[in-house]
Design a protein around this motif. Structure first.
Motif, PDB file in Angstrom:
ATOM      1  N   THR A 113      47.836  34.788  39.841  1.00 13.09           N
ATOM      2  CA  THR A 113      47.709  35.841  40.853  1.00 13.09           C
ATOM      3  C   THR A 113      46.815  36.971  40.348  1.00 13.09           C
ATOM      4  N   PHE A 114      47.010  37.348  39.096  1.00 10.38           N
ATOM      5  CA  PHE A 114      46.228  38.433  38.482  1.00 10.38           C
ATOM      6  C   PHE A 114      44.733  38.109  38.516  1.00 10.38           C
ATOM      7  N   LEU A 115      44.376  36.914  38.058  1.00 17.57           N
ATOM      8  CA  LEU A 115      42.961  36.542  37.994  1.00 17.57           C
ATOM      9  C   LEU A 115      42.361  36.385  39.384  1.00 17.57           C
ATOM     10  N   ALA A 116      43.100  35.705  40.278  1.00 18.18           N
ATOM     11  CA  ALA A 116      42.559  35.429  41.613  1.00 18.18           C
ATOM     12  C   ALA A 116      42.350  36.723  42.391  1.00 18.18           C
ATOM     13  N   GLN A 117      43.322  37.621  42.334  1.00 20.27           N
ATOM     14  CA  GLN A 117      43.197  38.839  43.133  1.00 20.27           C
ATOM     15  C   GLN A 117      42.125  39.769  42.591  1.00 20.27           C
ATOM     16  N   SER A 118      42.045  39.906  41.280  1.00 23.81           N
ATOM     17  CA  SER A 118      41.020  40.791  40.730  1.00 23.81           C
ATOM     18  C   SER A 118      39.626  40.233  40.999  1.00 23.81           C
ATOM     19  N   LEU A 119      39.482  38.919  40.947  1.00 21.94           N
ATOM     20  CA  LEU A 119      38.164  38.322  41.176  1.00 21.94           C
ATOM     21  C   LEU A 119      37.734  38.463  42.631  1.00 21.94           C
ATOM     22  N   ILE A 120      38.617  38.151  43.561  1.00 20.12           N
ATOM     23  CA  ILE A 120      38.227  38.222  44.984  1.00 20.12           C
ATOM     24  C   ILE A 120      37.984  39.675  45.400  1.00 20.12           C
ATOM     25  N   THR A 121      38.748  40.601  44.832  1.00  8.70           N
ATOM     26  CA  THR A 121      38.514  42.016  45.163  1.00  8.70           C
ATOM     27  C   THR A 121      37.183  42.484  44.583  1.00  8.70           C
ATOM     28  N   GLY A 122      36.899  42.072  43.372  1.00  6.57           N
ATOM     29  CA  GLY A 122      35.625  42.437  42.756  1.00  6.57           C
ATOM     30  C   GLY A 122      34.439  41.858  43.498  1.00  6.57           C
ATOM     31  N   LEU A 123      34.614  40.706  44.120  1.00  8.26           N
ATOM     32  CA  LEU A 123      33.522  40.096  44.876  1.00  8.26           C
ATOM     33  C   LEU A 123      33.327  40.745  46.244  1.00  8.26           C
ATOM     34  N   VAL A 124      34.418  41.164  46.856  1.00  5.05           N
ATOM     35  CA  VAL A 124      34.334  41.770  48.193  1.00  5.05           C
ATOM     36  C   VAL A 124      33.853  43.220  48.097  1.00  5.05           C
ATOM     37  N   ALA A 125      34.193  43.888  47.017  1.00  4.33           N
ATOM     38  CA  ALA A 125      33.936  45.329  46.892  1.00  4.33           C
ATOM     39  C   ALA A 125      32.469  45.721  47.088  1.00  4.33           C
ATOM     40  N   PRO A 126      31.500  45.047  46.464  1.00  2.09           N
ATOM     41  CA  PRO A 126      30.113  45.491  46.659  1.00  2.09           C
ATOM     42  C   PRO A 126      29.696  45.532  48.125  1.00  2.09           C
TER      43      PRO A 126
END
Lengths: 247, 169
Positions: free
Chosen positions: B140-153
């Motif tokens: 959960t930690f890896l998946a959520q941080s990655l998808i948020t980091g990708l959507v943020a820009p």
């Protein structure tokens, strides 16, 4: 010494009249002896284009399902009557209400469903929530119009279950993954992969004998008691409507 | 210079956070885990409106989101800390505009929220199943941080642009 006319006629009769019949009888005897071999095969070969198609098979299957549902209904009625005699909690379908799933997070930090019915519809904390196939979870909190379901997979979820085949009890603990962990209460649960896991028939909090899942793996070396991974029957990812057993 | 928290439309945009958290669109998820919408809203808000506003926004979002979850672990401390930190970055550092920087900040923020939730869950569930919780928490930690980091820009840079214009107006 010539052949007499009587002898000549006997030969003709023997070869032209009796022998074919004898051969036919012999052949039929072989058919009889071989339980219809040849005949049945030939019939199967010739009638293959006219065999019942998938539509007829579906009709038969739907008929079988209808018969099984009728039997199940009768058994449930018997079960209710017997549980009433034993003064155990009721597990009838009459106390169930359908509710739509309006929010769904089966993965992540919180594994929950949000239902479109709440306190106004009679739902209360602790009620069992069922999907097609079995138990999904329990109502964790309610608002007047919504109810929140804690899925069996959620960390912190704990439900008492048992294995009908071995009649051993355990505790189904949510650990965040899609397969909750079954903590046995006995050191020798005699459980094997493939065993059905259900709610105990003596349960008064949850619907008794409700299917929950199937054991996938068993860790016999775990201490203090063996553990098992359980594959749930009802998948929350694909359910749009659930049933809530109100008390 | 008008502050963001004085503009009703900017305040109303915060309603998207609980709405998107509940809607949880499956098409925008990684391994079944969606982005941390609170971080995606809080990052531009705090960068534009400052540390105090960011801290209070984190507090409000945390309270609402804790009310919408099953309970146990809380997002409140991590969101308040992030609101304060990002607010200070927006006030004291040169203006952050690059997509990569925004993605990195969102990734760090989601990682902090996830780490906080993971540790709280481990403390609450300390009695059993720690190894099982590790695999779930890591996923959960890896998946959520990655998808948020990708959507943020995409999302945060657009919100930052609009809110900076509104704040200057």
């Amino acid at each position: 010494m010539g052949v007499s006319p009587w002898q000549a006629s006997f030969r003709w009769w023997r070869w032209r009249g009796v022998l074919p019949w004898l051969l036919l009888v012999g052949a039929l005897g072989l058919v009889r002896w071989s339980k219809g071999s040849g005949f049945a095969d030939a019939y199967a070969l010739l009638s293959r284009p006219f065999w019942p198609g998938s539509a007829q098979r579906e009709w038969i299957q739907s008929g079988i399902q209808l018969e099984q549902q009728s039997k199940l209904r009768l058994l449930e009625q018997d079960n209710q009557r017997l549980r009433g005699l034993l003064a155990l909690g009721q597990a009838s379908g009459s106390g169930r209400i359908s509710a739509a799933v309006i929010s769904r997070t089966p993965q992540g930090w919180w594994q929950q469903l949000e239902l479109g019915k709440g306190r106004l519809h009679g739902i209360a904390q602790g009620d069992a929530v069922m999907g097609p196939g079995g138990l999904l979870g329990r109502i964790q909190s309610v608002t007047p119009a919504t109810a929140r379901v804690q899925l069996l997979t959620a960390p912190g979820s704990r439900v008492g279950v048992w294995i009908p085949r071995t009649k051993r009890h355990g505790l189904l603990v949510g650990v965040g993954t899609s397969r909750p962990q079954l903590e046995f209460l006995d050191k020798n649960p005699y459980a094997v992969p493939g065993d059905l896991v259900s709610i105990s028939p003596a349960s008064t909090l949850l619907p008794s004998s409700l299917p929950v899942g199937v054991i996938q793996t068993v860790d016999d070396r775990a201490v203090p008691a063996p553990l098992a991974a359980v594959q749930l029957i009802a998948a929350p990812e694909a359910i749009d409507w659930v049933q809530v057993q109100i008390r | 210079m008008a502050r963001l928290h004085q503009q009703p439309i900017c305040l109303a945009s915060s309603l998207f956070v609980p709405w998107l958290t509940l809607a949880a669109p499956t098409w925008l998820s990684l391994s079944g885990v969606g982005p941390c919408w609170a971080v995606l809203w809080l990052l531009p808000w705090a960068l534009v409106d400052g540390p105090v506003s960011g801290f209070i926004a984190g507090l409000c979002l945390g309270l609402v989101l804790d009310g919408l979850s099953l309970g146990g672990a809380s997002q409140l401390p991590a969101l308040m800390a992030l609101g304060w930190w990002w607010g200070r970055l927006g006030r004291r550092a040169p203006p952050i505009q690059g997509s990569f920087n925004l993605g990195l900040l969102a990734w760090i923020g989601t990682a902090l929220v996830g780490l906080s939730l993971w540790l709280q869950t481990l403390l609450i569930q300390f009695d059993s199943s720690v190894s099982w919780l590790h695999s779930w928490g890591l996923n959960t930690f890896l998946a959520q941080s990655l998808i948020t980091g990708l959507v943020a820009p995409l999302l945060v840079s657009w919100m930052l642009l609009i809110w900076r214009r509104l704040a200057r107006a």
